[in-house]
Design a protein around this motif. Structure first.
Motif, PDB file in Angstrom:
ATOM      1  N   ASN A 164      66.832  58.871  74.003  1.00  0.00           N
ATOM      2  CA  ASN A 164      67.308  60.276  73.932  1.00  0.00           C
ATOM      3  C   ASN A 164      68.632  60.805  74.071  1.00  0.00           C
ATOM      4  O   ASN A 164      69.346  61.692  73.394  1.00  0.00           O
ATOM      5  N   GLN A 165      69.391  59.794  74.913  1.00  0.00           N
ATOM      6  CA  GLN A 165      70.951  60.101  75.096  1.00  0.00           C
ATOM      7  C   GLN A 165      71.335  59.604  73.723  1.00  0.00           C
ATOM      8  O   GLN A 165      72.688  60.134  73.771  1.00  0.00           O
ATOM      9  N   MET A 166      71.132  59.121  72.758  1.00  0.00           N
ATOM     10  CA  MET A 166      71.890  58.790  71.536  1.00  0.00           C
ATOM     11  C   MET A 166      72.048  59.853  70.770  1.00  0.00           C
ATOM     12  O   MET A 166      72.753  60.110  69.792  1.00  0.00           O
ATOM     13  N   HIS A 167      71.254  61.149  71.019  1.00  0.00           N
ATOM     14  CA  HIS A 167      71.271  62.352  70.106  1.00  0.00           C
ATOM     15  C   HIS A 167      71.080  62.014  68.705  1.00  0.00           C
ATOM     16  O   HIS A 167      71.758  62.639  67.795  1.00  0.00           O
ATOM     17  N   LEU A 168      70.204  61.305  68.410  1.00  0.00           N
ATOM     18  CA  LEU A 168      69.909  60.923  66.821  1.00  0.00           C
ATOM     19  C   LEU A 168      69.009  62.286  66.140  1.00  0.00           C
ATOM     20  O   LEU A 168      68.083  62.612  67.098  1.00  0.00           O
ATOM     21  N   PRO A 169      68.740  62.283  64.992  1.00  0.00           N
ATOM     22  CA  PRO A 169      67.797  63.112  64.524  1.00  0.00           C
ATOM     23  C   PRO A 169      66.475  62.777  64.822  1.00  0.00           C
ATOM     24  O   PRO A 169      66.330  61.615  64.926  1.00  0.00           O
ATOM     25  N   GLU A 170      65.555  63.589  64.939  1.00  0.00           N
ATOM     26  CA  GLU A 170      64.199  63.572  65.455  1.00  0.00           C
ATOM     27  C   GLU A 170      63.593  62.405  64.694  1.00  0.00           C
ATOM     28  O   GLU A 170      62.781  61.407  65.352  1.00  0.00           O
ATOM     29  N   ASP A 171      63.477  62.285  63.558  1.00  0.00           N
ATOM     30  CA  ASP A 171      62.873  61.354  62.712  1.00  0.00           C
ATOM     31  C   ASP A 171      63.562  60.050  62.898  1.00  0.00           C
ATOM     32  O   ASP A 171      62.794  58.873  63.065  1.00  0.00           O
ATOM     33  N   VAL A 172      64.938  59.917  63.019  1.00  0.00           N
ATOM     34  CA  VAL A 172      65.581  58.610  63.201  1.00  0.00           C
ATOM     35  C   VAL A 172      65.250  58.253  64.483  1.00  0.00           C
ATOM     36  O   VAL A 172      65.140  57.002  64.580  1.00  0.00           O
ATOM     37  N   ALA A 173      65.278  58.946  65.462  1.00  0.00           N
ATOM     38  CA  ALA A 173      64.933  58.517  66.700  1.00  0.00           C
ATOM     39  C   ALA A 173      63.329  57.939  66.810  1.00  0.00           C
ATOM     40  O   ALA A 173      63.310  57.156  67.556  1.00  0.00           O
ATOM     41  N   LEU A 174      62.594  58.587  66.200  1.00  0.00           N
ATOM     42  CA  LEU A 174      61.266  57.960  66.217  1.00  0.00           C
ATOM     43  C   LEU A 174      61.108  56.623  65.656  1.00  0.00           C
ATOM     44  O   LEU A 174      60.295  55.705  66.046  1.00  0.00           O
ATOM     45  N   ALA A 175      61.843  56.217  64.496  1.00  0.00           N
ATOM     46  CA  ALA A 175      62.095  55.176  64.025  1.00  0.00           C
ATOM     47  C   ALA A 175      62.655  54.041  65.040  1.00  0.00           C
ATOM     48  O   ALA A 175      62.034  52.851  65.074  1.00  0.00           O
ATOM     49  N   VAL A 176      63.602  54.410  65.584  1.00  0.00           N
ATOM     50  CA  VAL A 176      64.071  53.714  66.748  1.00  0.00           C
ATOM     51  C   VAL A 176      63.131  53.240  67.947  1.00  0.00           C
ATOM     52  O   VAL A 176      62.983  52.107  68.193  1.00  0.00           O
ATOM     53  N   ARG A 177      62.467  54.215  68.353  1.00  0.00           N
ATOM     54  CA  ARG A 177      61.578  54.166  69.401  1.00  0.00           C
ATOM     55  C   ARG A 177      60.425  53.076  68.794  1.00  0.00           C
ATOM     56  O   ARG A 177      60.136  52.360  69.586  1.00  0.00           O
ATOM     57  N   ALA A 178      59.975  53.148  67.596  1.00  0.00           N
ATOM     58  CA  ALA A 178      59.028  52.295  66.960  1.00  0.00           C
ATOM     59  C   ALA A 178      59.278  50.785  67.036  1.00  0.00           C
ATOM     60  O   ALA A 178      58.919  49.955  67.400  1.00  0.00           O
ATOM     61  N   ASN A 179      60.771  50.605  66.758  1.00  0.00           N
ATOM     62  CA  ASN A 179      61.458  49.113  66.663  1.00  0.00           C
ATOM     63  C   ASN A 179      61.550  48.861  68.339  1.00  0.00           C
ATOM     64  O   ASN A 179      61.093  47.494  68.366  1.00  0.00           O
ATOM     65  N   VAL A 180      61.741  49.628  69.118  1.00  0.00           N
ATOM     66  CA  VAL A 180      61.945  49.320  70.377  1.00  0.00           C
ATOM     67  C   VAL A 180      60.798  48.970  71.060  1.00  0.00           C
ATOM     68  O   VAL A 180      60.660  47.910  71.972  1.00  0.00           O
TER      69      VAL A 180
END
Length: 337
Positions: free
Chosen positions: A168-184
């Motif tokens: 959340n602190q990376m301030h990524l676009p919503e869809d990009v953050a969702l992709a990162v959360r999936a990988n993590v």
């Protein structure tokens, strides 16, 4: 005397029995059902010199079952078997007969049949490698995402420490953050399973004296020693260090004529897991062993970095053969003399 060959497939097998004149006395395509295969071979069991099974991806059940039923079983080394290219017709039946024919002539290239309990632990170590490779692909995916978003990629260790709050602190676009959360999420799951597998492997090999001996070699730690011990099996099956290094894919595959290279043989003939282990050991030895680094630099001055690194892997493979054969710790002066 009778001889049998089995052409094994994913869902069926062709079983052939021949006599001393290569005459077919029994032959049938059967589903992969051990009971039916044993029933076909049973009338000839007392006369059978052996049963040859192809070393395919699914041979465990058949070889173990036939051995339990009292048959002498040979595992055919398929990459070392080459039929005459000029044959007008070939098929599953002729393949099964050919295996039996090679056994009759006593020229069958065979592989080693390790005990089921050894294979189970070895395959668990291979599963660990599969999980690690999968985790690496997800780590690289997150690194690439950050590189696209910020122009700089974060390190793999930083990726492993990511959680919901840090994403959340990376301030990524919503869809990009969702992709990162999936990988993590996948990385966290794989890491937990890798830990479970590594703990079990350590329990299985910690008491093995060969494991302790291999860890005396520069560049070989607990993980690489585990892989080498499980992939090698009994060191007595290798006649000399050259055979062992060849099995570990640490030597070139060349066809030479009149002092000139005329081509290559089967470069994939050997054990890919040992090849990986010794190259990894060479990489670590370069960091922590002065003698290994000097050997590498001498080779690199005459060839190139890739060949020099492979030469160091070859040197470590031969050293491991002597260690396991003689049951003596690594001697750096002997290895890099």
């Amino acid at each position: 005397m009778k001889y049998s060959g089995i052409d094994l497939h994913s869902n069926n097998s062709v079983v052939s029995v021949i006599d001393e004149t290569d005459r077919v006395v029994a032959e049938k395509r059967l589903p992969n059902d051990l009971t039916k295969i044993v029933a076909l071979l049973a009338p000839w069991q007392a006369e059978l010199a052996g049963v040859v099974v192809e070393s395919t991806f699914n041979w465990y059940w058949l070889v173990d079952g036939l051995q339990a039923a009292g048959f002498t079983v040979h595992l055919a080394h398929t990459t070392a078997i080459k039929k005459y290219d000029g044959l007008k017709h070939s098929g599953d039946e002729t393949d099964a007969r050919f295996l039996a024919h090679l056994l009759r002539l006593d020229i069958l290239p065979t592989g080693t049949i390790l005990p089921p309990e050894h294979r189970a632990v070895r395959d668990l170590a291979r599963k660990r490698m599969q999980l690690v490779r999968s985790r690496t692909s997800h780590i690289l995916a997150v690194e690439n995402i950050t590189a696209r978003q910020y122009g700089n990629r974060i390190t793999s260790n930083q990726v492993k420490r990511l959680d919901k709050e840090s994403i959340n602190q990376m301030h990524l676009p919503e869809d990009v953050a969702l992709a990162v959360r999936a990988n993590v999420a996948v990385i966290a799951t794989l890491s937990s399973q890798i830990d479970v597998v590594e703990k079990r492997l350590h329990e299985k090999v910690a008491s093995n004296s060969d494991h302790a001996l291999l860890r005396t070699v520069p560049g070989i730690g607990q993980t690489l020693a585990t892989v080498i011990v499980l992939e090698v099996g009994p060191i007595q099956r290798f006649a000399n260090p050259g055979n062992f290094a060849s099995y570990a894919r640490c030597v070139d595959s060349q066809r030479m004529s009149n002092g000139k290279k005329k081509g290559e043989g089967n470069t994939k003939n050997g054990n890919p897991y040992l090849s990986w282990a010794f190259v990894e050991a060479a990489n670590f030895a370069l960091r922590y062993c002065d003698q290994a680094r000097r050997f590498y630099e001498r080779k690199k001055a005459r060839t190139n970095p890739v060949v020099a690194r492979k030469a160091l892997a070859h040197k470590l493979a031969r050293a491991c053969f002597h260690i396991l054969k003689e049951q003596k710790p690594f001697d750096v002066t002997r290895c890099f003399a």
